[in-house]
Enzyme design. Sequence first.
Site, mmCIF file in Angstrom:
data_model
loop_
_atom_site.group_PDB
_atom_site.id
_atom_site.type_symbol
_atom_site.label_atom_id
_atom_site.label_comp_id
_atom_site.label_asym_id
_atom_site.label_seq_id
_atom_site.Cartn_x
_atom_site.Cartn_y
_atom_site.Cartn_z
ATOM 1 N N SER A 143 -68.894 72.885 -90.630
ATOM 2 C CA SER A 143 -68.314 71.797 -89.848
ATOM 3 C C SER A 143 -68.671 70.459 -90.477
ATOM 4 O O SER A 143 -69.658 70.355 -91.227
ATOM 5 C CB SER A 143 -68.860 71.835 -88.418
ATOM 6 O OG SER A 143 -68.527 70.660 -87.702
ATOM 7 N N TYR A 156 -75.131 72.071 -82.052
ATOM 8 C CA TYR A 156 -74.043 72.476 -82.954
ATOM 9 C C TYR A 156 -74.350 72.087 -84.395
ATOM 10 O O TYR A 156 -74.099 72.863 -85.323
ATOM 11 C CB TYR A 156 -72.761 71.808 -82.472
ATOM 12 C CG TYR A 156 -71.500 72.255 -83.163
ATOM 13 C CD1 TYR A 156 -71.052 73.566 -83.049
ATOM 14 C CD2 TYR A 156 -70.726 71.352 -83.886
ATOM 15 C CE1 TYR A 156 -69.868 73.969 -83.660
ATOM 16 C CE2 TYR A 156 -69.546 71.749 -84.500
ATOM 17 C CZ TYR A 156 -69.123 73.060 -84.376
ATOM 18 O OH TYR A 156 -67.953 73.451 -84.977
#
Length: 254
Positions: A143, A156
Amino acid sequence: MPRLEGKTAFITGAAGGIGRAICRRYIEDGARIVAADIDADALEDCLKEAGAGENGHAHVCDITDPESVKAAMAATVNRFGALHILCNVAGGSSPADGRVTEAPDEEFWRVIKLDLYGTFLCCKYAIPEIARAGGGSVVNMSSMAALMALTERDCYTAAKGGVASMTRSMAVEYAPDKIRVNAIAPGLVMTPRAERIMKEREEIRLLADIHLLGPCQPIDIAEMAVYLGSDEARVVTGQVMSVDSGVTIHGGAQ
C-alpha cells in the site's frame, strides 16, 4: 497470444473491488483462476462477471486459517493440474484504525492477522506448488501506507510495511526456484468500500485531492497484476510497484 495463456492463478480477496478486477483481467488474458474469499455468493457473482466459465473456480477460503489455506491450494492443483501465480489481494483497514496511542489493540491484531499473516500463510502453502510447476509469480498487495507518512492508520501501516519487507526477502529466497515475488502499492482505489470510508473520514477525502491524476480505479491495479504475473516481468522481482497516481511523491511534499 494472451499474456497469461496456460497459467493458473490463485487470487485471494476475489469478491472485493480490486480482486474482481484482477479476476476479470486474468480471464481476459487467458489464465485459469481460482477465486478465493469468505463470501460464497459474492465469489459466484465475481466469476460470472469475469466470464470465467470452465476457466474459473470459486473456493471459500479463510486466509487466516492454515488448514483452510492448505485445502485451497490442494483444490487448485487438483482442479487445474498446477499453480503458477499467487495474487494476495485480501486485506484492508477499517475506520477503527488510528494513531498508535489511540487505536484499539483488537484492530491492530485484526489487520496484522488478515493483511500480514494471511499473506504469509498463502505464500507458505502456494510457493511449494509454484516451484513444482517450474516457477512463476507471487503478487502481494502492499500500500501507499508502506511508502509514505499516512496519518491515523498506524495498524494498517504496520501490516502493509511488513508485506513490503517480506516481499523483498522472499524474492531472494525463492529466486533459485524461478519464483518472482513482487508487491503492488496502490494509492487510494475507488472501490465500494473505499467510497464508504471516504464518507466517514475527512482525512481520506483530503488524501484523494493530492493524487496527481485523480484516485485510482480497480482496473489500474489489475493491469499491474497482469504484468507481474506474465512472462513480460521475467526479470522483475523484489519490487514494490507503486500504482498510486503520484501520491507517494506528491503527498510527501505537502
